[in-house]
Motif scaffolding. Sequence first.
Motif, PDB file in Angstrom:
ATOM      1  N   ARG A 116     -46.423  25.647 -11.887  1.00  0.00           N
ATOM      2  CA  ARG A 116     -46.098  27.062 -12.087  1.00  0.00           C
ATOM      3  C   ARG A 116     -46.268  27.814 -10.779  1.00  0.00           C
ATOM      4  O   ARG A 116     -47.306  27.708 -10.135  1.00  0.00           O
ATOM      5  CB  ARG A 116     -47.012  27.647 -13.161  1.00  0.00           C
ATOM      6  CG  ARG A 116     -46.706  29.084 -13.529  1.00  0.00           C
ATOM      7  CD  ARG A 116     -47.678  29.570 -14.594  1.00  0.00           C
ATOM      8  NE  ARG A 116     -47.443  30.965 -14.934  1.00  0.00           N
ATOM      9  CZ  ARG A 116     -48.234  31.683 -15.725  1.00  0.00           C
ATOM     10  NH1 ARG A 116     -49.316  31.122 -16.255  1.00  0.00           N
ATOM     11  NH2 ARG A 116     -47.962  32.948 -15.985  1.00  0.00           N
ATOM     12  N   ARG A 117     -45.259  28.557 -10.374  1.00  0.00           N
ATOM     13  CA  ARG A 117     -45.370  29.329  -9.145  1.00  0.00           C
ATOM     14  C   ARG A 117     -46.067  30.664  -9.417  1.00  0.00           C
ATOM     15  O   ARG A 117     -46.130  31.132 -10.563  1.00  0.00           O
ATOM     16  CB  ARG A 117     -43.997  29.577  -8.533  1.00  0.00           C
ATOM     17  CG  ARG A 117     -43.009  30.277  -9.433  1.00  0.00           C
ATOM     18  CD  ARG A 117     -41.720  30.550  -8.676  1.00  0.00           C
ATOM     19  NE  ARG A 117     -40.631  30.956  -9.542  1.00  0.00           N
ATOM     20  CZ  ARG A 117     -40.463  32.178 -10.035  1.00  0.00           C
ATOM     21  NH1 ARG A 117     -41.346  33.108  -9.779  1.00  0.00           N
ATOM     22  NH2 ARG A 117     -39.413  32.449 -10.804  1.00  0.00           N
ATOM     23  N   GLY A 118     -46.595  31.264  -8.340  1.00  0.00           N
ATOM     24  CA  GLY A 118     -47.292  32.536  -8.499  1.00  0.00           C
ATOM     25  C   GLY A 118     -47.211  33.368  -7.242  1.00  0.00           C
ATOM     26  O   GLY A 118     -46.238  33.308  -6.487  1.00  0.00           O
ATOM     27  N   ASN A 119     -48.232  34.159  -7.011  1.00  0.00           N
ATOM     28  CA  ASN A 119     -48.305  35.048  -5.851  1.00  0.00           C
ATOM     29  C   ASN A 119     -49.521  34.718  -5.003  1.00  0.00           C
ATOM     30  O   ASN A 119     -50.497  34.199  -5.528  1.00  0.00           O
ATOM     31  CB  ASN A 119     -48.395  36.505  -6.325  1.00  0.00           C
ATOM     32  CG  ASN A 119     -47.073  37.001  -6.878  1.00  0.00           C
ATOM     33  OD1 ASN A 119     -46.108  37.172  -6.149  1.00  0.00           O
ATOM     34  ND2 ASN A 119     -47.043  37.213  -8.189  1.00  0.00           N
ATOM     35  N   PRO A 120     -49.447  35.023  -3.695  1.00  0.00           N
ATOM     36  CA  PRO A 120     -48.409  35.737  -2.961  1.00  0.00           C
ATOM     37  C   PRO A 120     -47.219  34.849  -2.623  1.00  0.00           C
ATOM     38  O   PRO A 120     -47.290  33.637  -2.772  1.00  0.00           O
ATOM     39  CB  PRO A 120     -49.138  36.186  -1.685  1.00  0.00           C
ATOM     40  CG  PRO A 120     -50.167  35.107  -1.469  1.00  0.00           C
ATOM     41  CD  PRO A 120     -50.617  34.706  -2.854  1.00  0.00           C
ATOM     42  N   VAL A 121     -46.144  35.485  -2.154  1.00  0.00           N
ATOM     43  CA  VAL A 121     -44.942  34.766  -1.726  1.00  0.00           C
ATOM     44  C   VAL A 121     -44.671  35.119  -0.268  1.00  0.00           C
ATOM     45  O   VAL A 121     -44.724  36.291   0.114  1.00  0.00           O
ATOM     46  CB  VAL A 121     -43.726  35.132  -2.597  1.00  0.00           C
ATOM     47  CG1 VAL A 121     -42.470  34.438  -2.077  1.00  0.00           C
ATOM     48  CG2 VAL A 121     -43.979  34.757  -4.051  1.00  0.00           C
ATOM     49  N   LEU A 122     -44.369  34.109   0.527  1.00  0.00           N
ATOM     50  CA  LEU A 122     -44.064  34.324   1.939  1.00  0.00           C
ATOM     51  C   LEU A 122     -42.551  34.237   2.135  1.00  0.00           C
ATOM     52  O   LEU A 122     -41.913  33.280   1.693  1.00  0.00           O
ATOM     53  CB  LEU A 122     -44.777  33.278   2.801  1.00  0.00           C
ATOM     54  CG  LEU A 122     -44.878  33.532   4.308  1.00  0.00           C
ATOM     55  CD1 LEU A 122     -46.018  32.703   4.904  1.00  0.00           C
ATOM     56  CD2 LEU A 122     -43.586  33.220   5.042  1.00  0.00           C
ATOM     57  N   TRP A 123     -41.994  35.250   2.829  1.00  0.00           N
ATOM     58  CA  TRP A 123     -40.556  35.315   3.059  1.00  0.00           C
ATOM     59  C   TRP A 123     -40.236  35.244   4.545  1.00  0.00           C
ATOM     60  O   TRP A 123     -40.903  35.879   5.368  1.00  0.00           O
ATOM     61  CB  TRP A 123     -39.988  36.625   2.516  1.00  0.00           C
ATOM     62  CG  TRP A 123     -40.023  36.731   1.029  1.00  0.00           C
ATOM     63  CD1 TRP A 123     -40.918  37.448   0.273  1.00  0.00           C
ATOM     64  CD2 TRP A 123     -39.152  36.094   0.099  1.00  0.00           C
ATOM     65  NE1 TRP A 123     -40.654  37.293  -1.061  1.00  0.00           N
ATOM     66  CE2 TRP A 123     -39.570  36.470  -1.198  1.00  0.00           C
ATOM     67  CE3 TRP A 123     -38.058  35.246   0.239  1.00  0.00           C
ATOM     68  CZ2 TRP A 123     -38.927  36.022  -2.348  1.00  0.00           C
ATOM     69  CZ3 TRP A 123     -37.412  34.791  -0.899  1.00  0.00           C
ATOM     70  CH2 TRP A 123     -37.842  35.189  -2.178  1.00  0.00           C
ATOM     71  N   SER A 124     -39.199  34.509   4.870  1.00  0.00           N
ATOM     72  CA  SER A 124     -38.707  34.437   6.237  1.00  0.00           C
ATOM     73  C   SER A 124     -38.113  35.782   6.660  1.00  0.00           C
ATOM     74  O   SER A 124     -37.523  36.512   5.843  1.00  0.00           O
ATOM     75  CB  SER A 124     -37.625  33.356   6.345  1.00  0.00           C
ATOM     76  OG  SER A 124     -36.923  33.461   7.568  1.00  0.00           O
ATOM     77  N   ARG A 125     -38.233  36.083   7.941  1.00  0.00           N
ATOM     78  CA  ARG A 125     -37.637  37.310   8.478  1.00  0.00           C
ATOM     79  C   ARG A 125     -36.126  37.354   8.232  1.00  0.00           C
ATOM     80  O   ARG A 125     -35.541  38.442   8.113  1.00  0.00           O
ATOM     81  CB  ARG A 125     -37.933  37.413   9.979  1.00  0.00           C
ATOM     82  CG  ARG A 125     -37.524  38.751  10.593  1.00  0.00           C
ATOM     83  CD  ARG A 125     -37.713  38.794  12.091  1.00  0.00           C
ATOM     84  NE  ARG A 125     -37.432  40.127  12.590  1.00  0.00           N
ATOM     85  CZ  ARG A 125     -38.343  41.012  12.966  1.00  0.00           C
ATOM     86  NH1 ARG A 125     -39.625  40.699  12.934  1.00  0.00           N
ATOM     87  NH2 ARG A 125     -37.980  42.210  13.400  1.00  0.00           N
TER      88      ARG A 125
END
Length: 212
Positions: free
Chosen positions: A148-157
């Motif tokens: 199960r995925r959760g937080n935090p989430v890292l996003w590419s620029r």
Amino acid sequence: MTRGSLGIAAIVLAAGCSSRTAPLHKLLTPDATGLPMIARTLRAITASRANPVIVVLGHRAAEIRSAASTDMPAQNAPRFITAPDHACGLSQTLAAGIHAAGTYPAVAGALVCLGDMPLIGTALIDRMIDAFLTSPDHPGVLPVHDGRRGNPVLWSRSLFPTLMHLTGDQGARPLIRRHEPDMLRVTAGPEITADFDTPARLADFARCFTDG
């Protein structure tokens, strides 16, 4: 972040009205040591490799900022901004944070953190940052526990422009669904789905961190 190096910003979303715990505001609620939830969340984030740390305020901004500054270490102190359209939904709070992170040329991505997830630890944040900086061609990084995925989430620029044009109150969920197959995954514990957004959960939080 040293000059010429790439780094990851942390964006802490703290603009909501906390309607599910009214009249209490969850981010102002103290743990067993008396530390407000938003300050507890920030303690782990500011101790991590994330830099800069950007806290996005909105509802009751002055109170949240004051609470967030409780026992705040001088090192890696956060930058506070206010989302002018925070009442229009989570997407507008996220957009304000992403815009602020994008003003730092050396930032290669942004870790989006929720202010009401104080159990997220520094070690997990640093492992997510390490994973992305090792493979920066991916759209981002997801923490996963028992599938199960959760937080935090890292996003590419590379996705900052898209993140700034999301609408509504569901944040980046549509973007996660679109890019999830290509995102890196980091194994985490149950804390990635543990928030405190009901009166009963606030009562649980008041008993947390008895050891300081």
